[in-house]
Design a protein around this motif. Sequence first.
Motif, PDB file in Angstrom:
ATOM      1  N   LEU A 210       0.825  -1.206   0.000  1.00  0.00           N
ATOM      2  CA  LEU A 210       0.000   0.000   0.000  1.00  0.00           C
ATOM      3  C   LEU A 210       0.857   1.253   0.000  1.00  0.00           C
ATOM      4  CD1 LEU A 210      -3.217   0.642   1.999  1.00  0.00           C
ATOM      5  CD2 LEU A 210      -1.361   2.297   2.157  1.00  0.00           C
ATOM      6  N   VAL A 211       0.416   2.253  -0.755  1.00  0.00           N
ATOM      7  CA  VAL A 211       1.107   3.536  -0.773  1.00  0.00           C
ATOM      8  C   VAL A 211       0.088   4.666  -0.680  1.00  0.00           C
ATOM      9  CG1 VAL A 211       1.134   3.601  -3.309  1.00  0.00           C
ATOM     10  CG2 VAL A 211       2.745   5.004  -2.018  1.00  0.00           C
ATOM     11  N   ASP A 212       0.406   5.679   0.129  1.00  0.00           N
ATOM     12  CA  ASP A 212      -0.410   6.891   0.231  1.00  0.00           C
ATOM     13  C   ASP A 212       0.299   8.012  -0.533  1.00  0.00           C
ATOM     14  OD1 ASP A 212      -2.698   6.061   1.842  1.00  0.00           O
ATOM     15  OD2 ASP A 212      -1.262   5.775   3.475  1.00  0.00           O
ATOM     16  N   TRP A 213       0.420   9.184   0.051  1.00  0.00           N
ATOM     17  CA  TRP A 213       1.063  10.319  -0.610  1.00  0.00           C
ATOM     18  C   TRP A 213       1.504  11.334   0.441  1.00  0.00           C
ATOM     19  CZ3 TRP A 213      -4.073   8.969  -0.841  1.00  0.00           C
ATOM     20  CH2 TRP A 213      -4.969   9.798  -0.160  1.00  0.00           C
ATOM     21  N   ASN A 214       2.372  12.257   0.066  1.00  0.00           N
ATOM     22  CA  ASN A 214       2.716  13.367   0.967  1.00  0.00           C
ATOM     23  C   ASN A 214       2.461  14.733   0.337  1.00  0.00           C
ATOM     24  OD1 ASN A 214       4.880  13.392  -0.802  1.00  0.00           O
ATOM     25  ND2 ASN A 214       6.406  12.763   0.709  1.00  0.00           N
ATOM     26  N   ILE A 215       1.993  14.732  -0.916  1.00  0.00           N
ATOM     27  CA  ILE A 215       1.523  15.961  -1.554  1.00  0.00           C
ATOM     28  C   ILE A 215       0.201  15.657  -2.254  1.00  0.00           C
ATOM     29  CG2 ILE A 215       1.909  17.563  -3.476  1.00  0.00           C
ATOM     30  CD1 ILE A 215       4.763  17.756  -2.750  1.00  0.00           C
ATOM     31  N   GLN A 277      10.373   8.924 -11.013  1.00  0.00           N
ATOM     32  CA  GLN A 277      10.373   7.461 -10.928  1.00  0.00           C
ATOM     33  C   GLN A 277       8.948   6.972 -10.726  1.00  0.00           C
ATOM     34  OE1 GLN A 277      14.748   7.098  -8.659  1.00  0.00           O
ATOM     35  NE2 GLN A 277      13.057   5.768  -8.052  1.00  0.00           N
ATOM     36  N   ALA A 278       8.694   5.732 -11.152  1.00  0.00           N
ATOM     37  CA  ALA A 278       7.397   5.103 -10.914  1.00  0.00           C
ATOM     38  C   ALA A 278       7.475   4.325  -9.608  1.00  0.00           C
ATOM     39  CB  ALA A 278       7.033   4.178 -12.070  1.00  0.00           C
ATOM     40  N   TYR A 279       6.394   4.351  -8.848  1.00  0.00           N
ATOM     41  CA  TYR A 279       6.360   3.643  -7.569  1.00  0.00           C
ATOM     42  C   TYR A 279       5.952   2.191  -7.827  1.00  0.00           C
ATOM     43  CZ  TYR A 279       5.855   3.146  -2.512  1.00  0.00           C
ATOM     44  OH  TYR A 279       6.028   2.769  -1.195  1.00  0.00           O
ATOM     45  N   HIS A 280       6.848   1.251  -7.455  1.00  0.00           N
ATOM     46  CA  HIS A 280       6.608  -0.180  -7.657  1.00  0.00           C
ATOM     47  C   HIS A 280       6.172  -0.842  -6.345  1.00  0.00           C
ATOM     48  CE1 HIS A 280       9.195   0.824 -11.082  1.00  0.00           C
ATOM     49  NE2 HIS A 280       8.709  -0.234 -11.675  1.00  0.00           N
ATOM     50  N   GLU A 281       5.649  -2.057  -6.488  1.00  0.00           N
ATOM     51  CA  GLU A 281       5.181  -2.760  -5.291  1.00  0.00           C
ATOM     52  C   GLU A 281       6.309  -3.247  -4.402  1.00  0.00           C
ATOM     53  OE1 GLU A 281       4.009  -7.226  -6.303  1.00  0.00           O
ATOM     54  OE2 GLU A 281       3.082  -5.838  -7.705  1.00  0.00           O
ATOM     55  N   ASN A 282       7.545  -3.312  -4.917  1.00  0.00           N
ATOM     56  CA  ASN A 282       8.680  -3.655  -4.047  1.00  0.00           C
ATOM     57  C   ASN A 282       9.600  -2.457  -3.842  1.00  0.00           C
ATOM     58  OD1 ASN A 282       9.669  -3.643  -6.659  1.00  0.00           O
ATOM     59  ND2 ASN A 282      11.018  -5.399  -6.372  1.00  0.00           N
ATOM     60  N   GLU A 283       9.012  -1.260  -3.953  1.00  0.00           N
ATOM     61  CA  GLU A 283       9.737  -0.009  -3.715  1.00  0.00           C
ATOM     62  C   GLU A 283      10.305   0.009  -2.289  1.00  0.00           C
ATOM     63  OE1 GLU A 283      11.487   3.298  -3.959  1.00  0.00           O
ATOM     64  OE2 GLU A 283      10.239   2.864  -5.714  1.00  0.00           O
ATOM     65  N   THR A 284      11.542   0.485  -2.153  1.00  0.00           N
ATOM     66  CA  THR A 284      12.154   0.525  -0.820  1.00  0.00           C
ATOM     67  C   THR A 284      11.630   1.694   0.011  1.00  0.00           C
ATOM     68  OG1 THR A 284      14.036   1.815  -1.632  1.00  0.00           O
ATOM     69  CG2 THR A 284      14.253  -0.595  -1.652  1.00  0.00           C
ATOM     70  N   LEU A 285      11.058   2.695  -0.648  1.00  0.00           N
ATOM     71  CA  LEU A 285      10.443   3.820   0.068  1.00  0.00           C
ATOM     72  C   LEU A 285       9.047   3.411   0.522  1.00  0.00           C
ATOM     73  CD1 LEU A 285      10.302   6.878   0.869  1.00  0.00           C
ATOM     74  CD2 LEU A 285       9.253   7.249  -1.388  1.00  0.00           C
ATOM     75  N   HIS A 286       8.783   3.528   1.814  1.00  0.00           N
ATOM     76  CA  HIS A 286       7.460   3.189   2.360  1.00  0.00           C
ATOM     77  C   HIS A 286       6.738   4.481   2.719  1.00  0.00           C
ATOM     78  CE1 HIS A 286       8.061  -1.245   2.833  1.00  0.00           C
ATOM     79  NE2 HIS A 286       9.318  -0.853   2.754  1.00  0.00           N
ATOM     80  N   GLN A 287       5.811   4.874   1.853  1.00  0.00           N
ATOM     81  CA  GLN A 287       5.068   6.112   2.069  1.00  0.00           C
ATOM     82  C   GLN A 287       3.621   5.776   2.406  1.00  0.00           C
ATOM     83  OE1 GLN A 287       6.199   9.448   2.005  1.00  0.00           O
ATOM     84  NE2 GLN A 287       4.161   9.706   2.891  1.00  0.00           N
ATOM     85  N   ASN A 288       3.294   5.780   3.697  1.00  0.00           N
ATOM     86  CA  ASN A 288       1.917   5.523   4.105  1.00  0.00           C
ATOM     87  C   ASN A 288       1.601   6.273   5.384  1.00  0.00           C
ATOM     88  OD1 ASN A 288       2.345   3.496   6.520  1.00  0.00           O
ATOM     89  ND2 ASN A 288       3.628   2.707   4.868  1.00  0.00           N
ATOM     90  N   PHE A 289       0.346   6.605   5.559  1.00  0.00           N
ATOM     91  CA  PHE A 289      -0.078   7.405   6.701  1.00  0.00           C
ATOM     92  C   PHE A 289       0.084   6.665   8.028  1.00  0.00           C
ATOM     93  CE2 PHE A 289      -3.224   9.497   3.557  1.00  0.00           C
ATOM     94  CZ  PHE A 289      -2.238  10.356   3.109  1.00  0.00           C
ATOM     95  N   LYS A 290       0.186   5.356   7.964  1.00  0.00           N
ATOM     96  CA  LYS A 290       0.344   4.560   9.178  1.00  0.00           C
ATOM     97  C   LYS A 290       1.788   4.550   9.695  1.00  0.00           C
ATOM     98  CE  LYS A 290      -3.950   3.086   9.313  1.00  0.00           C
ATOM     99  NZ  LYS A 290      -4.865   3.376  10.431  1.00  0.00           N
TER     100      LYS A 290
END
Length: 295
Positions: A210-215, A277-290
């Motif tokens: 799961l990915v959210d956003w910061n903008i 860059q495109a966000y992939h499902e194995n992206e090392t960046l974890h961007q989520n509200f949790k």
Amino acid sequence: MRKSRKAHTAKSAKSSKFKWLIAIVLATLVLTVGGLALTSNLFTNNASSKELLVLKAEAVSIQHWKVAPKQQSISSVPETPPGPASGKKVVYLTFDDGPSIHLKQFLEVLEKENAPASFFFIGNELKNADKETYQRMINSGFVIGLHSYTHDAKKLYRKKDPTFIHEMSLERDDFEKLSGIRTNLIRAPYGSTYLTDKQIKETKQNGFRLVDWNIDSNDWRYSSGNPEPIYQNVLSQVNAYEGSNESLVILFHEHKNTLDALPKVIKMLRDKGYVFQAYHENETLHQNFKKDPNL
């Protein structure tokens, strides 16, 4: 005397049989060697080694022509987990609520600008595009994610029997059947804020990322024919990250206003030194509200 003559006759017969046996063996060897030499000479004179390989390959394909090839789903997951480019300011453009009638126009703009992005599709809207378009996206470096079947918060997040996991699982399977693409990347409608701890746990158990956003572009707020507020809204939030190396994940939607604002937004980000860059499902960046590093 008679005994000696009989022994001599038996010995002669045995010797004769042995000679014939040797003659047969030698004849066989001569024919075999001669045949091999003749075959080798024919192939040497009439076909190169490369042609022989082609002939063999054709023979195999003819032999097995009735065997249907095993169909494997396409995946957009890189073998090496991606992450923000080292020493770079990275921005991830993401687009929700498609596929819309504007999808191909979005792809054209992004391809022209060499800006890969991630799209999150609604199950009930999948009919608005076709298999060729979906596979074109993957081939062009875009990523496709899931955005639930209904986008209905009253169903997805209700206290009794919420449909969030069911809808994501159903959409994953149906999209694979339709497009030949298997994706585990998801975005929760209205953000993961509404997910319970149980749903977060089930999200992980079902193999979703799961990915959210910061903008938030807030592009859905503005009336048609008015793209400038979208640009200004993104610009003000990007400026708030000035001096920071934090990666940006920007939320857009497949609206006409957004399409019109997109070239200007991309230019602004590029001028500020961001790479796309495109966000992939194995992206090392974890961007989520949790703030969950495992989600």
